[in-house]
Enzyme design. Structure first.
Site, PDB file in Angstrom:
ATOM      1  N   GLU A  94      -1.307  -1.123  -6.066  1.00  0.00           N
ATOM      2  CA  GLU A  94      -1.619   0.085  -5.279  1.00  0.00           C
ATOM      3  C   GLU A  94      -3.087   0.494  -5.416  1.00  0.00           C
ATOM      4  O   GLU A  94      -3.808  -0.012  -6.260  1.00  0.00           O
ATOM      5  CB  GLU A  94      -0.742   1.266  -5.727  1.00  0.00           C
ATOM      6  CG  GLU A  94       0.538   1.444  -4.928  1.00  0.00           C
ATOM      7  CD  GLU A  94       0.296   2.040  -3.535  1.00  0.00           C
ATOM      8  OE1 GLU A  94      -0.878   2.183  -3.126  1.00  0.00           O
ATOM      9  OE2 GLU A  94       1.287   2.351  -2.856  1.00  0.00           O
ATOM     10  N   ASP A 140       2.331   3.584   4.088  1.00  0.00           N
ATOM     11  CA  ASP A 140       1.990   3.713   2.668  1.00  0.00           C
ATOM     12  C   ASP A 140       0.543   4.182   2.581  1.00  0.00           C
ATOM     13  O   ASP A 140       0.183   5.157   3.207  1.00  0.00           O
ATOM     14  CB  ASP A 140       2.234   2.379   1.966  1.00  0.00           C
ATOM     15  CG  ASP A 140       2.459   2.528   0.466  1.00  0.00           C
ATOM     16  OD1 ASP A 140       1.755   3.330  -0.164  1.00  0.00           O
ATOM     17  OD2 ASP A 140       3.321   1.830  -0.085  1.00  0.00           O
TER      18      ASP A 140
END
Length: 291
Positions: free
Chosen positions: A17, A198
């Site tokens: 991430e 996302d």
């Protein structure tokens, strides 16, 4: 035309991430949240450094004073990498043991924004917080399922934010001086499409790039929400993207193997890897936390 997608680090992150390009160091940082690790790639040499963390590290930013400001799962802290010394700042959701922090980025005033999420992926119990350079912490938004996609317009008058649990991206009016958001408007909705928004970033033309979890792609949107183009990826769960490289023309993409079956991984052996794509546009440098 579909550009070449290169796997530059085949790291099999459980939940890779928040890629972050450091212009000064010419390095790309990112985390593996569930792996509890921070990574750094030096593209010029291909060297990768990895730091193990004491708990899940969900997002971070570089500080003007050196070191990092970090959103760990349990709260916000300063982190000095050479010594691994942690100085805790705040744990605003300690009363919600089912929550953890997730996305975080710095605005162009040097304030760190960090959003939380419900770890069970079911409830809207989380908040969005703004950490000012003087370490004042303000709750900017509540009733969030999964905080993602923190993006500010080039003019600093709009803010984009995704609630991945709802599969929606919203845009807000943004007061750059005060650091406040208002007038939430739906930007794009992926409900019923089998994937959700996302993390993301903005390019120098003001277009929004968003990783589509379970979508096998990155989508680029015009400022009015019109879908402009899509970059197909060899992995189903891209998680975020960030422009980097010497001229900020390389789009780096993190990804995840999280909750993917063994059969599913056969179709995407590089899942969890870090990818690079030359998409023909440039990004903007990321600011540092001013505190």
């Amino acid at each position: 035309m579909q550009p070449e997608v290169r796997c530059v680090v085949d790291c099999a992150n459980i939940l890779g991430e928040v890629p972050l390009w450091d212009v000064a160091e010419q390095a790309l940082y990112w985390v593996d949240i569930e792996g509890r690790r921070l990574h750094r790639l030096l593209p010029a040499s291909g060297k990768v450094d990895i730091w193990d963390m004491p708990e899940r590290i969900s997002s971070f930013a570089l500080r003007q004073k050196g070191g990092l400001v970090v959103a760990f799962a349990s709260g916000l802290a300063f982190l000095d990498l050479p010594t691994m010394k942690i100085d805790w700042i705040a744990r605003p959701e300690a009363h919600l043991p089912g929550n953890r922090f997730n996305e975080g980025k710095v605005d162009r005033k040097g304030r760190f924004w960090a959003g939380a999420m419900d770890d069970s992926l079911a409830n809207h119990t989380a908040g969005l917080y703004r950490l000012d350079p003087d370490l004042t912490l303000t709750k900017a938004l509540g009733d969030i399922g999964i905080s993602n996609c923190f993006i500010w317009s080039r003019a600093n008058d709009r803010f984009w934010f995704a609630d991945t649990l709802d599969k929606q991206v919203f845009t807000f009016d943004y007061n750059h001086e005060a650091g406040t958001i208002a007038n939430r408007t739906l930007f794009t909705d992926t409900t019923g499409l089998g994937y959700g928004p996302d993390g993301g970033t903005i390019d120098e033309d003001g277009f929004i790039w968003i990783a589509m979890w379970d979508g096998w792609k990155i989508s680029r949107f015009a400022p009015d929400g019109t879908l402009d183009r899509e970059i197909l990826l060899p992995v189903s769960r891209p998680t975020s993207c960030m422009f980097g490289g010497p001229d900020l023309s390389t789009l780096y993409v993190t990804s995840a193997v999280w909750d993917t079956t063994s059969d599913g991984l056969k179709a995407q052996p590089q899942a969890g890897g870090l990818f690079a794509v030359d998409v023909g546009v440039r990004g903007l440098p990321e600011p540092r936390f001013a505190g």
